[in-house]
Write an enzyme that holds these catalytic residues in place. Structure first.
Site, mmCIF file in Angstrom:
data_model
loop_
_atom_site.group_PDB
_atom_site.id
_atom_site.type_symbol
_atom_site.label_atom_id
_atom_site.label_comp_id
_atom_site.label_asym_id
_atom_site.label_seq_id
_atom_site.Cartn_x
_atom_site.Cartn_y
_atom_site.Cartn_z
ATOM 1 N N GLY A 174 30.417 74.680 -4.698
ATOM 2 C CA GLY A 174 29.350 73.425 -3.962
ATOM 3 C C GLY A 174 27.515 73.341 -4.478
ATOM 4 O O GLY A 174 27.659 74.411 -5.424
ATOM 5 N N PHE B 207 25.403 74.939 -3.549
ATOM 6 C CA PHE B 207 24.146 75.508 -3.248
ATOM 7 C C PHE B 207 25.071 76.867 -2.999
ATOM 8 O O PHE B 207 23.928 78.222 -3.272
ATOM 9 C CB PHE B 207 23.447 75.397 -1.950
ATOM 10 C CG PHE B 207 22.877 74.215 -2.233
ATOM 11 C CD1 PHE B 207 21.429 74.053 -2.865
ATOM 12 C CD2 PHE B 207 23.133 72.524 -1.979
ATOM 13 C CE1 PHE B 207 20.366 72.939 -2.695
ATOM 14 C CE2 PHE B 207 21.857 71.608 -1.685
ATOM 15 C CZ PHE B 207 20.876 72.279 -2.467
ATOM 16 N N ASP C 96 27.824 65.241 8.286
ATOM 17 C CA ASP C 96 28.627 65.578 7.232
ATOM 18 C C ASP C 96 30.436 66.155 7.050
ATOM 19 O O ASP C 96 30.473 67.023 6.942
ATOM 20 C CB ASP C 96 27.781 66.473 6.020
ATOM 21 C CG ASP C 96 28.887 65.689 5.524
ATOM 22 O OD1 ASP C 96 28.833 64.987 4.131
ATOM 23 O OD2 ASP C 96 29.363 67.028 4.422
#
Length: 660
Positions: free
Chosen positions: A356, A358, A472
């Site tokens: 991802g 981060f 999200d």
């Protein structure tokens, strides 16, 4: 409506369940009184007790709802004894009904006139722990915890300690000391209890007489008493209950319980000396062990202290964007960094589960064989530090079977790790958007996933200690365990709302285009209806196997490039069955699938006020009798042109789990 419990000539009345969700023939479950004892009601699975009510006092307290309470009352009229249920006079709920469903749940529902639908107010059993005798003899289900758990009464210990730890409670508990009956025995009160089954009622006793009745009988291990002033079934308004032998089926409740008085011993003479030794020896031993542990720490285990200092600095750091409700007081297990590095083969590429913006997610195996998933924050990521802090502060307070479980974290110099339970079936998008794997998810499994995600969202919005907006929700953030139970994950961008807060404006829009509601993507307005919109998109994806924003078959409408518009056009043209994934049509319940599509379209309406609450969604998924209102046609909004995988360019800390 009254439910007859006893009559001199007429038979008892029972509620009987359906055989299945779509099969109205008589099922295995029924609800009514025990013919041998009118002081309790049962939900039966055939002839076996499935769920037992508390014993009648003057009424049965079922549960609270919006500051009102749901009660059952017992009545005696002529030759008949019957029970009724409802809410106090003046309650805003005007019409309620009681049912038992095909799974054995007893439900109380209220009529919502504004939505022309029934809404669930209360259901039991609410948890596996609440089923009959689940915690075994002398064990009780503690409902005061966020997730109900089995415990032993004070003075008792698990009969099978290993089984108790592993979650097998059937053998229950046993006394720590062999009881010896003496006249000096006293009784320890356990308040708020659903008293055990298998009791003996002694008529016409006062409270003191009931106490003495138990004390004078060496076989009596406990008693409970109630003055039933408004009930007179057999000419006796007292209720003295005695227990001779093992306890079975106890619970500790937030409200509505009563005092259970359990026999205990009054220690004298040598017994006190023995007890003093028993207390002093463990204290001295513990003190010596602490000294040894302290020496070891001084010699070589300062790493964890360093982690704690880093943790304290992280939690005190002013990040500006950090959620004001998630303070730095969160207590959370900090695991040893070297142990996690070893578990993941030093964060080997072969252990990566997903990547991802981060950081990566790694599979790990601890020394005891327990499998974990480790989210490793990319070193130097300032934005990621905010998400790291936010996720720990929030998810450490949440406990629900449909939310991923965060086991701990690890902080070592610039390294920041989040350690989760390992879910072997990865994420939902790993299946539904893959041509080879999508057929592995049949319709019953997809419906179970939809219902599980709905219950997880309901917990976040209404039933947890915090009112939380996920922000999200999408297919890659729904993880699946070994039996395909869905777990909502990734709370780095979640937001906590105050008790009376309904919406919030933000300049920091985070999430994934295609799942964002119009008011959030365009105006930065957040509310629980933002999550409802994302849920609606997810439902349409699960049913259809199509990604939102992906190319869809052409139709008469100009904006069918979007899954929402495509689903609406099919409904408008009377071809909504064409939306169902072709690989699951065989063996699919069309009634359930069409109902899910309808609920999905209701959830993605442009007007937030028109979208349903998750409580209504859960009730509508569980009850096919709930009437569904017609959704309004969506606008062809510009923000829908983005693909589901495209994240906001400024603020994203999301990890998409993909198959290797």
């Amino acid at each position: 409506m009254n439910l007859r419990l006893s009559h001199k000539t007429l038979p008892l009345q029972h509620l009987v369940s359906w055989k299945g969700q779509q099969d109205p023939s008589p099922g295995e479950f029924s609800y009514g009184a025990d013919p041998s004892n009118l002081l309790r009601c049962f939900a039966w699975n055939g002839s076996r007790p499935h769920r037992r009510s508390p014993v009648w006092t003057s009424h049965l307290y079922m549960g609270g709802f919006n500051e009102s309470a749901i009660y059952m009352a017992l009545h005696h009229a002529g030759d008949e004894v019957y029970m009724s249920f409802g809410m106090p006079a003046g309650s805003f709920v005007q019409l309620v009904r009681l049912e038992i469903d095909y799974s054995g749940k007893v439900n109380i529902l209220s009529w919502q006139s504004n939505m022309s639908a029934w809404r669930a107010l209360y259901a039991e059993p609410q948890h596996e722990c609440n089923t009959y005798g689940y915690c075994g003899p002398y064990g009780y289900c503690d409902n005061t915890q966020i997730v109900p758990v089995c415990k032993c009464l004070d003075g008792f210990e698990p009969r099978d300690a290993k089984g108790w730890i592993s979650g097998s409670f059937s053998q229950g508990c046993r006394p720590k000391e062999v009881p010896r009956c003496t006249h000096g025995d006293s009784f320890l009160a356990f308040p708020g209890m659903k008293v055990p089954d298998k009791f003996l009622r002694v008529p016409s006793r006062s409270f003191d007489e009931c106490t003495e009745e138990c004390r004078s009988n060496c076989s009596c291990v406990a008693y409970a008493y109630s003055k039933m002033s408004n009930i007179d079934i057999d000419g006796d308004d007292t209720r003295c209950l005695l227990w001779i032998g093992d306890f079975i089926d106890m619970e500790n409740n937030h409200q509505g319980g009563e005092n259970l008085y359990v026999r205990t011993k009054r220690l004298q003479g040598n017994m006190r000396k023995i007890k003093t030794i028993e207390i002093v020896l463990p204290v001295v031993s513990s003190f010596l062990i602490l000294i040894c542990v302290g020496l070891l720490w001084i010699c070589g285990f300062r790493g964890n202290q360093g982690s704690k200092l880093v943790w304290e600095r992280l939690m005190r750091r002013d990040t500006g964007n950090y959620n004001q409700f998630a303070d730095g007081n969160t207590e959370f297990p900090i695991l040893n960094f070297r142990e996690i590095a070893t578990a993941t083969n030093n964060f080997s590429e072969s252990n990566i589960l997903g990547k991802g913006g981060f950081g990566n997610v790694y599979k790990g195996t601890l020394e005891d064989g327990k499998e974990i998933a480790v989210k490793r924050l990319r070193v130097g990521s300032v934005q990621g530090a905010v998400e790291f802090k936010n996720e720990i502060a929030l998810i450490s307070r949440l406990h629900h079977r449909n939310l991923v479980k965060l086991i701990g974290c690890s902080i070592h110099e610039d390294e920041k790790l989040l350690i989760y339970e390992y879910l072997p079936n990865r994420s939902l998008d790993y299946f539904i958007f893959n041509d080879r794997r999508k057929s592995l998810l049949n319709w019953p499994t997809r419906f179970k996933i939809i219902a599980g995600v709905a219950r997880g969202l309901l917990y976040l919005h209404q039933d947890s200690r915090l009112m939380m907006i996920h922000r999200d929700l999408k297919a890659s953030n729904i993880l699946l365990d070994a039996v395909m139970i869905p777990k909502i994950s990734d709370f780095g961008t979640a937001r906590i709302f105050g008790v009376n807060q309904h919406e919030e404006h933000t300049n920091r829009v985070v999430g994934t285009f295609g799942y964002m509601s119009p008011e959030y993507a365009m105006e930065g307005i957040i509310s629980i209806k933002s999550d409802v919109y994302s849920f609606g998109v997810l439902v349409l994806e699960i049913v259809s196997g199509m990604k939102t924003g992906a190319t869809t078959p052409t139709s008469s409408r100009a904006c069918t490039h979007n899954l929402i518009d495509y689903a609406w056009s099919l409904m408008k043209d009377g071809k909504v069955m064409d939306l169902i994934e072709s690989s699951i049509v065989e063996g699919c319940s069309l009634v359930e699938a069409l109902r899910c599509i309808h609920i999905g379209l209701l959830s993605v309406q442009d007007d937030p006020e028109a979208r349903p609450l998750m409580s209504w969604v859960v009730a509508s998924l569980d009850n096919e009798d709930t009437e569904l209102p017609q959704p309004k046609e969506p606008m062809c909004s510009a923000h829908r042109n983005y693909g589901a995988g495209e994240s906001h360019v400024h603020d994203m800390s999301l990890v998409n789990l993909k198959g290797r």
